[in-house]
Design an enzyme around this catalytic site. Sequence first.
Site, mmCIF file in Angstrom:
data_model
loop_
_atom_site.group_PDB
_atom_site.id
_atom_site.type_symbol
_atom_site.label_atom_id
_atom_site.label_comp_id
_atom_site.label_asym_id
_atom_site.label_seq_id
_atom_site.Cartn_x
_atom_site.Cartn_y
_atom_site.Cartn_z
ATOM 1 C CB SER C 77 -0.834 -0.285 1.465
ATOM 2 O OG SER C 77 -1.930 -0.926 1.251
ATOM 3 C CB THR C 78 3.945 2.186 1.653
ATOM 4 O OG1 THR C 78 3.413 1.335 2.810
ATOM 5 C CG2 THR C 78 4.659 3.378 2.278
ATOM 6 C CE LYS C 196 1.866 -4.888 5.620
ATOM 7 N NZ LYS C 196 1.593 -3.993 4.763
ATOM 8 C CB SER C 198 -2.498 -3.764 8.338
ATOM 9 O OG SER C 198 -1.081 -4.706 6.846
ATOM 10 N N GLY C 222 1.608 -5.937 10.476
ATOM 11 C CA GLY C 222 2.111 -4.678 8.989
ATOM 12 C C GLY C 222 1.790 -3.505 9.439
ATOM 13 C CB VAL C 239 5.423 -5.076 6.564
ATOM 14 C CG1 VAL C 239 5.803 -4.109 4.706
ATOM 15 C CG2 VAL C 239 5.850 -6.665 6.382
#
Lengths: 327, 327, 327, 327
Positions: C77-78, C196, C198, C222, C239
């Site tokens: 997403s980043t 992962k 989040s 996440g 992450v």
Amino acid sequence: MLGPGVWSSVRQGLSRSLSRNVGGKAPGKGKKVDISGIYAPVTTPFTATAEVDYGKLEENLHKLGTFPFRGFVVQGSTGEFPFLTSSERLEVVSRVRQAMPKNKLLIAGSGCESTQATVEMTVSMAQVGADAAMVVTPYYYRGRMSSAALIHHYTKVADFSPIPVVLYSVPANTGLDLPVDTVVTLSQHPNIAGIKDSSGDVTRIGLMVHKTKRQDFQVLAGSAGFLLASYAMGAVGGVCALANVLGAQVCQLERLCLTGQWEDAQKLQHRLIEPNTAVTRRFGIPGVKKTMDWFGYHGGPCRAPLQDLSPAEEEALRVDFTSNGWL
Amino acid sequence: MLGPGVWSSVRQGLSRSLSRNVGGKAPGKGKKVDISGIYAPVTTPFTATAEVDYGKLEENLHKLGTFPFRGFVVQGSTGEFPFLTSSERLEVVSRVRQAMPKNKLLIAGSGCESTQATVEMTVSMAQVGADAAMVVTPYYYRGRMSSAALIHHYTKVADFSPIPVVLYSVPANTGLDLPVDTVVTLSQHPNIAGIKDSSGDVTRIGLMVHKTKRQDFQVLAGSAGFLLASYAMGAVGGVCALANVLGAQVCQLERLCLTGQWEDAQKLQHRLIEPNTAVTRRFGIPGVKKTMDWFGYHGGPCRAPLQDLSPAEEEALRVDFTSNGWL
Amino acid sequence: MLGPGVWSSVRQGLSRSLSRNVGGKAPGKGKKVDISGIYAPVTTPFTATAEVDYGKLEENLHKLGTFPFRGFVVQGSTGEFPFLTSSERLEVVSRVRQAMPKNKLLIAGSGCESTQATVEMTVSMAQVGADAAMVVTPYYYRGRMSSAALIHHYTKVADFSPIPVVLYSVPANTGLDLPVDTVVTLSQHPNIAGIKDSSGDVTRIGLMVHKTKRQDFQVLAGSAGFLLASYAMGAVGGVCALANVLGAQVCQLERLCLTGQWEDAQKLQHRLIEPNTAVTRRFGIPGVKKTMDWFGYHGGPCRAPLQDLSPAEEEALRVDFTSNGWL
Amino acid sequence: MLGPGVWSSVRQGLSRSLSRNVGGKAPGKGKKVDISGIYAPVTTPFTATAEVDYGKLEENLHKLGTFPFRGFVVQGSTGEFPFLTSSERLEVVSRVRQAMPKNKLLIAGSGCESTQATVEMTVSMAQVGADAAMVVTPYYYRGRMSSAALIHHYTKVADFSPIPVVLYSVPANTGLDLPVDTVVTLSQHPNIAGIKDSSGDVTRIGLMVHKTKRQDFQVLAGSAGFLLASYAMGAVGGVCALANVLGAQVCQLERLCLTGQWEDAQKLQHRLIEPNTAVTRRFGIPGVKKTMDWFGYHGGPCRAPLQDLSPAEEEALRVDFTSNGWL
């Protein structure tokens, strides 16, 4: 003032019947009452020391009594019912009964969290003069409020209530929608007269009207913002906080809808949306009361923890009325 | 049984002080109490006729009193407090006080919707023996529960309370999170000792611990499912519905965390997650009570509208315990 | 630059196999890769004309390559993956592969809405050098993303992927939680290496660890805000967007957790919560990038519609770092 | 088939203009198009190997073309647009253009996550024959989709689009409501013709009509369930998935509303609510397609990960149609 004896004898008698599961032949039931029309859900004025100001309440009622409302809802969300003691709740209803015109309906909010307390409150509301009882869904344990739980709750209340019961679904406060299928089941109860639905979801309102059309069951809109659309979908009236300040206009909107003047109705409805949102979702009861002060009623403070509007909020509230030509 | 006089004199006195905004020098305040440790939030047993069964309550307490709990929470969400009358709430606290070991803490849930009612209930809870009061956020008007409103509410309650106040944030029931900044502001009040946080958001728990580290303020986890993680983030204990049935295990988890045996703690924590979810979010109080029946306590029925578990739900509840080796 | 031929031959071949439901013997599968450790999810720098700035990307990687990360996540997403074309997504991965240290892992985000597109992207990611593929839940039709739909989706992707697949659940973006039971089912697939998560719900993280303990399956946090708590519950890494600016500190937190220095870990974790929230939930990617500019990396603008921070937001972002001693 | 050259020259040219912020005099703008009326949002049929089945698409269009629709929406949510490649999206629009009656409007969904991609897709849609472009709100980064971001996005798209733009708000899919104030601002753009609103909140629809009444701006209901209520509030039409199977009935409902036959309209509307919910919120696109099979259209399978209905779902779907007299 209601004597303490009434309350405790109600409690004892009902407690026994409820627990024995004895049967609920409520006195005076028969054809359900016709609840169609517009209702103002009255606010509860308080003194500077946060006591209920019954005098101001009565003065408000005298003014509001001049509009062609079908009646009044007392102890709805707008009435700050969760902030009142049981005896205050009853006393307020009793005073409104005396102050309001005889030919209008008094629907009293009698919902509590437990079924037993709701039954007791409903019976007491009838004793102090309510024509019907509006019963909000229990909400603290909403994660467990299955259809079965809600049907059990409302059936018990309706069984024991001497007056017709109106279901009340207000998800903005309760986090809980009374499911349509549950409503349809409950509509078959001889002592459940209708529902006040504040969700704003008119598809839902239409579906409830459609699926209860063989029952003696009526749907009221819970807010003036979707009143026209609710009439269009088959609702028969509304309980509108906005009617505390724009009573004539809300009644005019009703008349336009009922006489099929949809174009004029639309124009009027449009001008009521922002004022309505302002006194409901946006600024809540402090918004209604502040506006009442502007319109010549007794608004005044709320009980804590509800706070007065900030100057910025007050200004925004004013704009919602001025920009639509009401101030 | 608490005499009616106590209650009404409390009401009158407080009502005057509150409205005059007079002072709040609460008796006996000073160093805040240390609330660290594990608490069982006791259930309220009912008779077949839905009366509070004080005998069974006491028997449960005698059993629960043998575990190394720091104390008991009475009238938390698990105690069905919204279904009890004011006098039942006080009587239950009074009975627990007598039945429980003297050296343990009794934290009584005293939250009501209005600030005034909460103050009154808190004072009364102190009078019947509570060591501290746990105050849930008001919730019906959650749309207007701004930080200012919440600060005003809790400050008033803490000002007038003769016993330390514990904040209580439980969004699953209230639809409202007490904002971290609000908690930080309130942590500076000399009579606010901590918070019970049931959100399950341990980032939030860590941030509250971090931002109140210069205050005498403690954080309790609101559930056994994230107890280890809460300890790891700086919480000092927990109020765990699961402790009503797996009291020894929850206390063992505490001990493992406090002595730094994180690996064993993790293994134990893992086996407690599903049973914990089962008696909280998944099956609620009917789940706790049914499990209590299995484990030799008095569970029994809930008050309506809460319903008994269906056979399928009961089976799923059982699996959550058997598959983790607890049944 | 990836030739167009690669892409279209992948498409044609896979399209045939997928539709014939032919078999998914992915090349090179066997023991799953060990994905434990800390990952920086790299941002995508853009030029003033909104083209991907590969030079700056490489410079960022050179700097980030000096920290003891386990590797990098590219197109999380980043990385603004929804704003990149398919060929940009692949080219970015290809460039990162070349710029990063050989001994680190490259996990490439390859999720798309359709199963077929996700398979194609995953295969292509492997071809350009990814060691593993991170696959976000499809989300536009989240109302129909039943457990069966998600199991079908991930199974197909894992069947055809030449590299291990990491599940990716990020409800803040997708409005969808990958259910624990679905994760447990998928953990049995030989080519699904972990998840992962989040959500920030560490009870969920603990339960996933617990219920997959007989599988070769790993859980990554996440976000850095609940990294310590995730380690405490059995996660094996994280992450962390924050690692793009506080890489040393996030790695130090990992070390403190892994060596059982929980007290120091807690202190460090506390100071990372606000900076982490600032670069994730509060200010998003514009927040990460602005902070990167402060810390000597190439942050720069996002692609539209993401907007630069306002001066007030920038100031608040700065306070979240200065008040915790990082600026 | 659209040549690749068109697409890439669009990309290059626009990329330059967009990044230089050069200015958006879209060709051929002037008086906005009148979009009032009923639209069927066409589904995308697939072959057994999940390729787009253009032949079946055309056959559906030939059938649908016989109803008095104002036109068709292609690549709306019902069209599975997130599952199609860019070239498939364009090819589908191109084929529909050829297969549908010349006098009807073709509104093509051209929304992508990035502003640049949306501009490119919108321009391409115009090139393949769309009369207007419907642009869904970007959604993956919904936490950062402030009013400023949304205004920037839609303004850029409308600046560069050769065809009028229709805003598209569909919170069930995106988790994001386009705020009314944002809509009012955007309504002033000469190339933004209206909005399709799928929220079902008719108060919102009324307010948008009211606050844009001085603009050349139109509101379409996004679903047949609240079509009557939307007309009553001032909407001028609807995009109704249900029109794919009950096209005559949806058009009849429009006619009844437009000619003021509100009583008959209400009866018809009531009977359409359950079928409409079934093919939208309840069973989604698999529901539409299954019903299309029943009604003599080409429904067929969806692309994965969307799954076929289970037998129980199919039965429930059927009941929603039979119980209202449509099957």
